[in-house]
Design a protein around this motif. Structure first.
Motif, mmCIF file in Angstrom:
data_model
loop_
_atom_site.group_PDB
_atom_site.id
_atom_site.type_symbol
_atom_site.label_atom_id
_atom_site.label_comp_id
_atom_site.label_asym_id
_atom_site.label_seq_id
_atom_site.Cartn_x
_atom_site.Cartn_y
_atom_site.Cartn_z
ATOM 1 N N GLU A 10 0.723 -1.245 0.020
ATOM 2 C CA GLU A 10 -0.083 0.166 0.032
ATOM 3 C C GLU A 10 0.889 1.123 0.012
ATOM 4 O O GLU A 10 0.481 2.413 0.116
ATOM 5 C CB GLU A 10 -1.047 -0.060 1.198
ATOM 6 N N ASP A 35 -4.714 -0.385 -1.491
ATOM 7 C CA ASP A 35 -5.373 0.665 -0.675
ATOM 8 C C ASP A 35 -6.918 0.652 -0.780
ATOM 9 O O ASP A 35 -7.810 0.881 0.319
ATOM 10 C CB ASP A 35 -5.185 2.047 -0.878
ATOM 11 N N HIS A 63 -4.792 5.048 4.187
ATOM 12 C CA HIS A 63 -5.238 3.604 3.528
ATOM 13 C C HIS A 63 -5.656 2.837 4.882
ATOM 14 O O HIS A 63 -5.386 1.673 5.261
ATOM 15 C CB HIS A 63 -3.934 2.927 3.124
ATOM 16 N N ALA A 66 -6.561 -1.004 4.229
ATOM 17 C CA ALA A 66 -5.756 -1.635 3.289
ATOM 18 C C ALA A 66 -5.335 -3.214 3.955
ATOM 19 O O ALA A 66 -5.290 -3.955 3.009
ATOM 20 C CB ALA A 66 -4.364 -1.027 2.934
#
Length: 311
Positions: A10, A35, A63, A66
């Motif tokens: 991510e 993400d 994120h 994620a």
């Protein structure tokens, strides 16, 4: 379709160095930036080797989900029998220091005394249960030194909790932990690829660090040996393994926990006792220290993934 190495992540900044090494070795690869996205459970994943570099600190880069998406992807891959490194079980350790500490202790690896708390009042209660000063607080799901503060009294902790400086953990869990002081002011990070020891890097914590030396290499980019960006040669040094028994226990811990690639950080107190305090399954390396030693973590990782792809 050509089989590839798939890198799940991510953060492009932490992946670009591995990507360069994969290109250098002419290995077929594809990056999956997780993400956000979808997972079609009605279809089978592509053939190849899958390696997860998901980080516990992803929420600090906006994120937030994620890791949850990565968990779904990893479960899908494992259901279909794909070769996965740092899979679903490894991800649970990345996201929980509580789980790390309990598993480390299971293999005879000493960790700092820790009390778990949810709620500000309970954090104070946890500090009282610890029966030691000074002590530190840190986040359970962390990275980058999230929530790390040093306290010399319960009163100082109460003042912090009442202020706007208090950071709410993303999972709600704060750890209250004994402060381990290193008389030589450094921590050591042991690096493993394929579950096997590669090298140790000593991180100098003497300059500009007033909180907790045990977390110095996670307090922001200044102290973190991230990627292959040059840092001071004196702050990061690859060193000989002077703790072979501890390293052997680390390898046993990694094998049992299904963690294939990791950096495990430990500190040594004035009596020479070692304490492991962080397992980072999204490990990065330091260019200057590696150039002196002649070993390059991302290159070794790329070689490992390439060998697994060709099996």
């Amino acid at each position: 379709m050509t089989k590839k190495i798939y890198v799940l992540h991510e953060n492009n900044e932490w992946t670009i160095h591995l990507e360069k090494r994969l290109q250098e070795l002419s290995l077929p690869y594809e990056l999956w930036h997780l993400d956000e996205g979808t997972v079609n459970l009605n279809e089978a994943p592509p053939e190849g080797v899958f390696y997860s570099r998901m980080s516990a600190s992803s929420h600090t880069r906006d994120h937030r989900y994620a890791p949850e998406l990565t968990g779904a992807v990893l479960a899908w891959l494992e259901f279909h029998g794909r070769t996965v490194f740092n899979g679903t079980e490894a991800l649970t350790y990345e996201l929980s220091k509580v789980k790390q500490y309990l598993q480390l202790e299971r293999f005879g690896i000493t960790t700092p005394k820790t009390v778990v708390a949810v709620g500000k009042a309970r954090i104070v209660e946890a500090a009282k249960q610890l029966h030691t000063v000074p002590f530190i607080t840190k986040h359970n799901r962390a990275g980058k030194g999230l929530g790390v503060q040093l306290f010399y009294s319960i009163e100082a902790l109460e003042e912090y909790l009442a202020s706007d400086r208090f950071e709410e953990p993303v999972d709600g869990i704060t750890l209250v932990q004994e402060y381990i002081k290193s008389p030589e002011q450094f921590i050591t990070r042991a690096e493993f690829i394929g579950g096997k020891y590669m090298y140790s890097v000593r991180v100098d914590t003497s300059e500009g660090f007033e909180l907790c030396p045990a977390d110095a290499c996670q307090i922001g980019d200044l102290f973190c040996p991230v990627g292959e960006a040059p840092k001071s040669n004196m702050k990061f040094q690859v060193v000989e393994n002077t703790y072979p028994e501890l390293i052997a226990k680390f390898e046993q811990f990694l094998a049992a926990s299904k963690i294939d690639v990791a950096g495990i950080e430990f500190i040594v107190d004035a009596e020479g006792k070692t304490y492991a305090y962080d397992v980072n399954t999204n490990t990065n390396y330091n260019a200057d220290a590696e150039s002196i030693h002649g070993t390059y973590g991302m290159l070794e990782l790329a070689k490992f993934l390439g060998a697994q792809l060709n099996k």
